[in-house]
Scaffold this active site. Structure first.
Site, mmCIF file in Angstrom:
data_model
loop_
_atom_site.group_PDB
_atom_site.id
_atom_site.type_symbol
_atom_site.label_atom_id
_atom_site.label_comp_id
_atom_site.label_asym_id
_atom_site.label_seq_id
_atom_site.Cartn_x
_atom_site.Cartn_y
_atom_site.Cartn_z
ATOM 1 N N LYS A 178 2.623 -56.100 48.814
ATOM 2 C CA LYS A 178 2.509 -57.562 48.819
ATOM 3 C C LYS A 178 3.849 -58.160 49.259
ATOM 4 O O LYS A 178 4.839 -58.094 48.538
ATOM 5 C CB LYS A 178 2.145 -58.093 47.422
ATOM 6 N N THR A 236 11.510 -63.909 37.856
ATOM 7 C CA THR A 236 10.218 -63.288 38.183
ATOM 8 C C THR A 236 10.169 -61.879 37.604
ATOM 9 O O THR A 236 9.128 -61.447 37.092
ATOM 10 C CB THR A 236 10.001 -63.227 39.713
ATOM 11 N N CYS A 288 21.242 -59.576 47.885
ATOM 12 C CA CYS A 288 21.483 -59.267 46.470
ATOM 13 C C CYS A 288 22.866 -58.670 46.241
ATOM 14 O O CYS A 288 23.422 -58.791 45.162
ATOM 15 C CB CYS A 288 20.409 -58.310 45.957
HETATM 16 P P1 NAD Z 1 10.898 -63.866 44.068
HETATM 17 O O1 NAD Z 1 11.059 -63.261 42.713
HETATM 18 O O2 NAD Z 1 10.648 -65.317 44.156
HETATM 19 O O3 NAD Z 1 9.700 -63.164 44.846
HETATM 20 C C1 NAD Z 1 9.643 -61.767 45.054
HETATM 21 C C2 NAD Z 1 8.198 -61.347 45.212
HETATM 22 O O4 NAD Z 1 7.525 -61.529 43.969
HETATM 23 C C3 NAD Z 1 7.411 -62.171 46.231
HETATM 24 O O5 NAD Z 1 6.533 -61.324 46.943
HETATM 25 C C4 NAD Z 1 6.642 -63.137 45.355
HETATM 26 O O6 NAD Z 1 5.459 -63.636 45.953
HETATM 27 C C5 NAD Z 1 6.330 -62.262 44.157
HETATM 28 N N1 NAD Z 1 6.055 -62.986 42.909
HETATM 29 C C6 NAD Z 1 6.386 -64.250 42.577
HETATM 30 N N2 NAD Z 1 5.969 -64.537 41.326
HETATM 31 C C7 NAD Z 1 5.363 -63.417 40.862
HETATM 32 C C8 NAD Z 1 4.742 -63.065 39.612
HETATM 33 N N3 NAD Z 1 4.660 -63.933 38.610
HETATM 34 N N4 NAD Z 1 4.253 -61.820 39.469
HETATM 35 C C9 NAD Z 1 4.361 -60.911 40.473
HETATM 36 N N5 NAD Z 1 4.921 -61.187 41.675
HETATM 37 C C10 NAD Z 1 5.429 -62.423 41.858
HETATM 38 O O7 NAD Z 1 12.209 -63.436 44.888
HETATM 39 P P2 NAD Z 1 12.614 -63.881 46.353
HETATM 40 O O8 NAD Z 1 13.074 -65.294 46.307
HETATM 41 O O9 NAD Z 1 11.532 -63.506 47.303
HETATM 42 O O10 NAD Z 1 13.842 -62.902 46.637
HETATM 43 C C11 NAD Z 1 15.152 -63.200 46.302
HETATM 44 C C12 NAD Z 1 15.587 -62.445 45.063
HETATM 45 O O11 NAD Z 1 15.434 -61.046 45.256
HETATM 46 C C13 NAD Z 1 17.052 -62.632 44.735
HETATM 47 O O12 NAD Z 1 17.207 -62.833 43.365
HETATM 48 C C14 NAD Z 1 17.688 -61.320 45.164
HETATM 49 O O13 NAD Z 1 18.900 -60.990 44.518
HETATM 50 C C15 NAD Z 1 16.605 -60.367 44.815
HETATM 51 N N6 NAD Z 1 16.812 -59.123 45.554
HETATM 52 C C16 NAD Z 1 17.200 -57.998 44.876
HETATM 53 C C17 NAD Z 1 17.449 -56.813 45.571
HETATM 54 C C18 NAD Z 1 17.900 -55.544 44.877
HETATM 55 O O14 NAD Z 1 17.873 -54.493 45.498
HETATM 56 N N7 NAD Z 1 18.309 -55.581 43.631
HETATM 57 C C19 NAD Z 1 17.304 -56.802 46.959
HETATM 58 C C20 NAD Z 1 16.934 -57.986 47.591
HETATM 59 C C21 NAD Z 1 16.667 -59.129 46.885
#
Ligand code: NAD
Length: 489
Positions: A178, A236, A288
Site C-alpha cells: 500500500k 501513525t 528520515c
Molecule cells: P504517514 O505515517 O502519514 O503515512 C505512511 C503510510 O501509512 C501511508 O501509506 C499512509 O497512507 C499510511 N497510513 C496512514 N494512516 C494509517 C493508519 N491509521 N493505519 C495504517 N496505515 C496508515 O507518513 P508519511 O508522511 O507518508 O511519511 C513521512 C514519515 O515517514 C516521516 O515521519 C519519516 O521520518 C518517516 N520515514 C521513516 C523512515 C525510516 O526508515 N525510519 C524512512 C522514511 C520515512
C-alpha cells in the site's frame, strides 16, 4: 521523457489489474506545478479484503515459500527490469514526489541494489539443527511469516518499498503493497514490472491504493495478515501498533528521526560542509535521516556556519525536471504550511541565518517551494530542535565539551541516525557508543547498504530492515523435534 497523464492506477490482485468496488478515485499531483500525474483507486475495506485473500491463497497454494531458486531468479529479474526502466521510473518519481531527477535515479539504483542483495540471500534462509540427546535431533526451521502488509510513505517511495519488499519475498512471503496517496504511480510502475515476471506466481505480490484510515487500517487489523512492515510517521506508527493487537501480528516500524551531526575542529571541514548541506537539503529535508541538528564546536562555529550559509545560498531550487536543480518542492500544501509554521516558531526562539520563507517568485508560485533555511543558536529544548520538521530546515547548536554534545544529541525522542566528525579515533568510537541511535556515521553521513542493518533506537522504530537481521524479521522459527528412541518417554 513525456508521460501521458493522468496515468490510471488500478489495484493488482491474483495477477490481474482490477478496479475497486465503488468506482471512486483520487489524484496525485506534481508538487512543483500542481498538475495531475495519476488517477488511482480510492479503495475501501472490502477491496482491501480482496487483495489480502489473494495474498493468502497464493501463499498457501503455490510452492513460492518452498522454492528459493525461483525466488532468487525472480528478484534478479525484477532488479534487471528496474535497471532497464530507470528513465521512466526516475521521471515518475520526480513528477510525483518533486525530487530532482538525479536524486530519483539514485533512488532507483539503490532500490536495484537492495533487490540484488536479497536475491542472493533468498537461497540462504538458514535455520539450524542441534543434537538434543543420544536419540533426539532438533531442527530449527526458518519459515516465512505468511501474508505481509507493506505500508510505505511518499518521501522515497520506491526505496522505502524495496527495503521491506526484497527481504519479504526472499524469505518466501506473499505481500500486499500500500503506497502513500501522494505517490501511487511510481509504485504502480514497479508492480507492472513484477507483473511481467513469470517466476512470481499470481497473488504473491498485490497492490492497493486508498486512504490510510481505511485501506491502511484494514491491512493492519486484518486477521489474515500475519505481519505489518510500516514506514511512516511516529503518530501513525503508534496507531498501527495499537490496531495490530487483534491477532498479535508481528509489526516492524520504521519511523521518524532528528539526526544530529557533531563537528569537531579537527574534522575535514570541506567534507563536513558538503555532508551538512546534502544531509539537510536532499529531498527538501523530507528524509528520515536528514541532518536536522548541526552541533558545531565553538572553535569552528563561526567559520563553518559562514561557509555553509554561502553554499546554501548557491543551491539551485526548482522543478526537479530542470537541469542543475538541486532541491525541489515539499510534497504538499499542508506539508509546506506545517514547515512554514515551524519556521515561524524558530524565528521567535533562534537566529535566522538564511531562508525562512516560501518561494513565490515566477514559477515557484505554482508549487510548494520553501527556501533552504538555517537557524543558529537554537536552544535544544525548542520546537524546531525537537520536532521532525520534514522540510529544508537546519538547526545549528554550538557546543564545547563532549558531555554537552552527547547530551544534546541524545536529547530528543528519536534515535535513527547520527554522525560524528573528528580525526580523533578514540573520541569517535567513544561518541559512537554513547549516542543512542540505530546508525552512527564517523566522518561520513547517509551511507546505507543493503547488507548493513538499519532501524531506530527509542521512538524511531522497532525491528530492523536490511542485512541478515532484516531478512530474519520476515521469518519465524519452528522447532521440529525428531525422536528415534524405541520407548517413550
Ligand atoms: P504517514 O505515517 O502519514 O503515512 C505512511 C503510510 O501509512 C501511508 O501509506 C499512509 O497512507 C499510511 N497510513 C496512514 N494512516 C494509517 C493508519 N491509521 N493505519 C495504517 N496505515 C496508515 O507518513 P508519511 O508522511 O507518508 O511519511 C513521512 C514519515 O515517514 C516521516 O515521519 C519519516 O521520518 C518517516 N520515514 C521513516 C523512515 C525510516 O526508515 N525510519 C524512512 C522514511 C520515512
Amino acid at each position: 521523457m513525456q508521460i501521458q497523464s493522468p496515468l490510471i492506477c488500478l489495484n493488482y490482485s491474483e495477477g490481474k489489474w482490477v478496479e475497486n468496488s465503488s468506482g471512486e478515485t483520487f489524484v496525485s499531483r506534481n508538487p512543483a506545478t500542481g498538475e495531475v500525474v495519476a488517477k488511482a483507486q480510492k479503495s475501501n475495506a472490502a477491496d482491501t479484503d480482496r487483495v489480502v485473500q489473494s495474498a493468502k491463497r497464493a501463499f498457501e497454494d503455490t510452492d513460492w515459500k518452498e522454492n528459493p531458486t525461483i525466488r532468487a531468479k525472480a528478484l534478479y529479474k525484477l532488479a534487471q527490469k528496474m535497471r532497464e526502466n530507470i528513465d521512466r521510473l526516475s521521471y515518475l518519481l520526480t513528477i510525483e514526489n518533486g525530487k530532482p531527477l538525479f536524486e530519483s535515479r539514485i533512488e532507483v539504483e539503490i532500490s536495484v541494489d537492495e533487490l540484488e542483495y536479497f536475491a542472493g540471500l533468498a537461497r540462504n534462509v538458514f535455520g539450524r539443527s542441534i543434537t538434543l540427546s543420544p536419540y533426539t535431533l532438533g531442527v530449527i526451521a526458518r519459515e516465512p511469516m505468511g501474508v505481509v502488509s507493506l505500508i510505505s510513505p511518499w518521501n522515497w517511495p520506491l526505496l522505502l518499498l524495496e527495503r521491506p519488499l526484497s527481504p519479504a519475498l526472499a524469505a518466501g512471503n506473499s505481500v500486499v503493497i500500500k503506497p502513500a496517496s501522494y505517490t501511487p504511480a511510481s509504485t504502480a510502475e514497479l508492480v507492472r514490472l513484477v507483473d511481467s515476471i513469470p517466476e512470481i506466481p499470481n497473488g504473491i505480490v498485490n497492490f492497493i491504493t486508498g486512504p490510510g484510515n481505511t485501506v491502511g487500517t484494514t491491512l493492519v487489523q486484518h486477521e489474515d495478515v500475519d505481519m505489518v512492515s510500516f514506514t511512516g510517521d511516529n503518530t501513525t506508527g503508534k496507531e498501527v501498533l495499537k490496531l495490530s493487537a487483534g491477532n498479535f501480528k508481528k509489526v516492524t516500524l520504521e519511523l521518524g528521526g532528528k539526526a544530529p551531526a557533531i563537528i569537531y575542529p579537527d574534522a575535514d571541514m570541506s567534507k563536513a560542509i558538503s555532508a551538512a548541506l546534502l544531509g539537510a537539503f536532499i529531498s527538501a529535508g523530507q528524509n528520515c535521516i536528514a541532518c536536522t541538528r548541526l552541533l558545531l564546536h565553538k572553535k569552528i562555529h563561526d567559520s563553518f556556519l559562514d561557509n555553509l550559509r554561502k553554499e546554501t545560498e548557491r543551491l539551485k531550487v526548482g522543478n526537479g525536471l530542470e537541469d542543475g536543480v538541486q532541491m525541489g518542492p515539499v510534497i504538499s500544501e499542508s506539508q509546506m504550511n506545517r514547515v512554514l509554521q515551524l519556521i515561524d516558531s524558530g524565528k521567535k526562539e533562534a537566529r535566522l541565518v538564511v531562508g525562512g520563507r516560501r518561494l513565490m517568485e515566477g514559477d515557484f508560485s505554482k508549487g510548494y517551494f520553501v527556501a533552504p533555511t538555517i537557524f543558529d543558536a537554537v536552544p535544544p529544548d525548542t520546537e524546531i530542535a525537537q520536532e521532525e520538521i520534514f522540510g529544508p530546515v537546519l538547526s545549528v547548536m554550538p557546543f564545547e565539551t563532549e558531555e554537552e554534545a552527547v547530551e544534546i544529541a541524545n536529547g530528543t525522542r528519536y534515535g535513527l541516525g547520527a554522525s560524528v566528525w573528528t580525526k580523533d579515533i578514540d573520541r569517535a568510537f567513544r561518541m559512537a557508543k554513547r549516542i543512542k541511535s540505530g546508525t552512527v556515521w564517523i566522518n561520513t553521513f547517509m551511507n546505507t547498504y543493503p547488507q548493513a542493518e538499519f532501524g531506530g533506537y527509542k521512538q524511531s522504530g522497532t525491528g530492523r530492515i536490511r542485512g541478515l537481521g532484516g531478512l530474519y524479521e520476515f521469518t519465524q522459527l519452528k522447532h521440529i523435534n525428531i525422536d528415534s528412541k524405541p520407548t517413550y518417554p
